[in-house]
Design a protein around this motif. Structure first.
Motif, PDB file in Angstrom:
ATOM      1  N   ARG A   1      14.123   8.906  -6.778  1.00 40.18           N
ATOM      2  CA  ARG A   1      13.313   8.512  -5.633  1.00 40.18           C
ATOM      3  C   ARG A   1      14.196   8.173  -4.427  1.00 40.18           C
ATOM      4  O   ARG A   1      15.295   7.651  -4.583  1.00 40.18           O
ATOM      5  N   GLU A   2      13.675   8.444  -3.251  1.00 39.50           N
ATOM      6  CA  GLU A   2      14.375   8.065  -2.024  1.00 39.50           C
ATOM      7  C   GLU A   2      14.069   6.600  -1.727  1.00 39.50           C
ATOM      8  O   GLU A   2      12.908   6.224  -1.510  1.00 39.50           O
ATOM      9  N   PRO A   3      15.058   5.718  -1.733  1.00 38.06           N
ATOM     10  CA  PRO A   3      14.784   4.300  -1.471  1.00 38.06           C
ATOM     11  C   PRO A   3      14.363   4.074  -0.024  1.00 38.06           C
ATOM     12  O   PRO A   3      14.735   4.830   0.877  1.00 38.06           O
ATOM     13  N   THR A   4      13.594   3.036   0.205  1.00 33.41           N
ATOM     14  CA  THR A   4      13.131   2.682   1.549  1.00 33.41           C
ATOM     15  C   THR A   4      13.459   1.218   1.818  1.00 33.41           C
ATOM     16  O   THR A   4      13.790   0.447   0.907  1.00 33.41           O
ATOM     17  N   ASP A   5      13.303   0.828   3.072  1.00 33.64           N
ATOM     18  CA  ASP A   5      13.562  -0.566   3.425  1.00 33.64           C
ATOM     19  C   ASP A   5      12.467  -1.510   2.936  1.00 33.64           C
ATOM     20  O   ASP A   5      12.560  -2.727   3.149  1.00 33.64           O
ATOM     21  N   ARG A   6      11.463  -0.975   2.250  1.00 36.88           N
ATOM     22  CA  ARG A   6      10.515  -1.864   1.574  1.00 36.88           C
ATOM     23  C   ARG A   6      11.213  -2.690   0.500  1.00 36.88           C
ATOM     24  O   ARG A   6      10.688  -3.723   0.055  1.00 36.88           O
TER      25      ARG A   6
ATOM     26  N   ARG B   1       0.836  -1.201   0.000  1.00 34.94           N
ATOM     27  CA  ARG B   1       0.000   0.000   0.000  1.00 34.94           C
ATOM     28  C   ARG B   1       0.873   1.255   0.000  1.00 34.94           C
ATOM     29  O   ARG B   1       0.628   2.196  -0.764  1.00 34.94           O
ATOM     30  N   ALA B   2       1.901   1.269   0.852  1.00 32.65           N
ATOM     31  CA  ALA B   2       2.770   2.442   0.937  1.00 32.65           C
ATOM     32  C   ALA B   2       3.531   2.674  -0.374  1.00 32.65           C
ATOM     33  O   ALA B   2       3.686   3.821  -0.811  1.00 32.65           O
ATOM     34  N   GLU B   3       3.990   1.603  -0.997  1.00 37.09           N
ATOM     35  CA  GLU B   3       4.718   1.737  -2.271  1.00 37.09           C
ATOM     36  C   GLU B   3       3.798   2.304  -3.341  1.00 37.09           C
ATOM     37  O   GLU B   3       4.192   3.180  -4.133  1.00 37.09           O
TER      38      GLU B   3
END
Length: 264
Positions: free
Chosen positions: A154-159, A12-14
């Motif tokens: 884009r800022e990468p995330t731990d997703r 959902r967040a992605e």
């Protein structure tokens, strides 16, 4: 049995991150070309909407999903592009609305799925967690195409840990898809996460290993960047070969991306 809720939350967040990116764009920019041949930003979002709909049917209506599979078998070379073309022909606001409605319905269906459920797919059957993970990988990868078209970093995330996991698990598939016998032993992977942690996979004493950036590993296995442009190191001939052919997606090997600065 692992609780699929965390990966559904991350999906959902992605999706919401990508939604904000395209919703803020001028509608004319939806026609910008992306790195995928023939595909515009509209094609990328249309493909996500189309695949979310396929996943929703797989989770809620196996018979209707089988109809999609039969259609794919009749046009195996074109059914993905046909779906993207149909969606891309819509006005941006209508396409965006369809994508939002479809992914919201899929989110609800995945959360309501009974424990231990498995759903049909174009490849092997999928668990709830696997279905959500696959959708997250595609959302992130096609989102990268959109960001590249817009010139956005884009800022990468731990997703990304979900994408890494698929890439690691798909190692033998990548070899087999090219008619190569997979290596007998496991590799060791040590990848630096966006938050600075090191994610590890495989035995610590494995003689063949891959080290580097988790983001770059994800770009590699989704074929969004050429190995030559990524900070990944391999020790051992099989690990080195894997970095040339890695893919996290089902189906035949893709052509991948040319190195930066390469001419046609």
């Amino acid at each position: 049995m692992a609780d699929p809720t965390p990966v559904i939350d991350d999906l959902r967040a992605e999706s919401e991150d990508l939604d904000r990116l395209v919703a803020a764009s001028d509608p004319d920019r939806w026609r910008l070309a992306t790195p995928a041949p023939r595909w515009t930003i509209a094609h990328q979002i249309a493909h996500l909407a189309w695949t979310d709909h396929s996943a929703l049917l797989a989770v809620t209506d196996a018979e209707a999903f089988q109809g999609l599979v039969e259609g794919a078998l009749k046009a195996p070379e074109t059914f993905v592009d046909d779906g993207a073309d149909a969606g891309a022909a819509l006005a941006p606001e209508e396409l965006l609305g369809r994508w939002r409605e479809g992914r919201t319905a899929l989110d609800r269906a995945l959360r309501a799925a009974p424990a231990g459920a498995r759903f049909p797919w174009y490849g092997p059957p999928m668990s709830t967690a696997s279905m959500a993970t696959g959708r997250l990988m595609e959302t992130w990868a096609h989102g990268q195409d959109v960001a590249d078209a817009l010139g956005v970093e884009r800022e990468p995330t731990d997703r990304l840990r979900h994408v890494v996991r698929i890439g690691v698990r798909a190692r033998d598939f990548a070899f087999g898809a090219r008619g190569i016998t997979p290596p007998a032993g496991e590799f060791r992977l040590e990848l630096r996460s966006p938050s600075g942690d090191v994610w590890t996979y495989g035995p610590g004493d494995a003689p063949q290993r891959v080290t580097g950036s988790a983001l770059d590993f994800c770009l590699l296995v989704t074929q969004r960047a050429h190995r030559a442009d990524l900070a990944l190191d391999a020790v051992g001939p099989d690990a080195d070969r894997w970095l040339d052919i890695a893919q996290a997606f089902a189906g035949p090997p893709g052509e991948g991306r040319a190195p930066k600065g390469a001419t046609a």
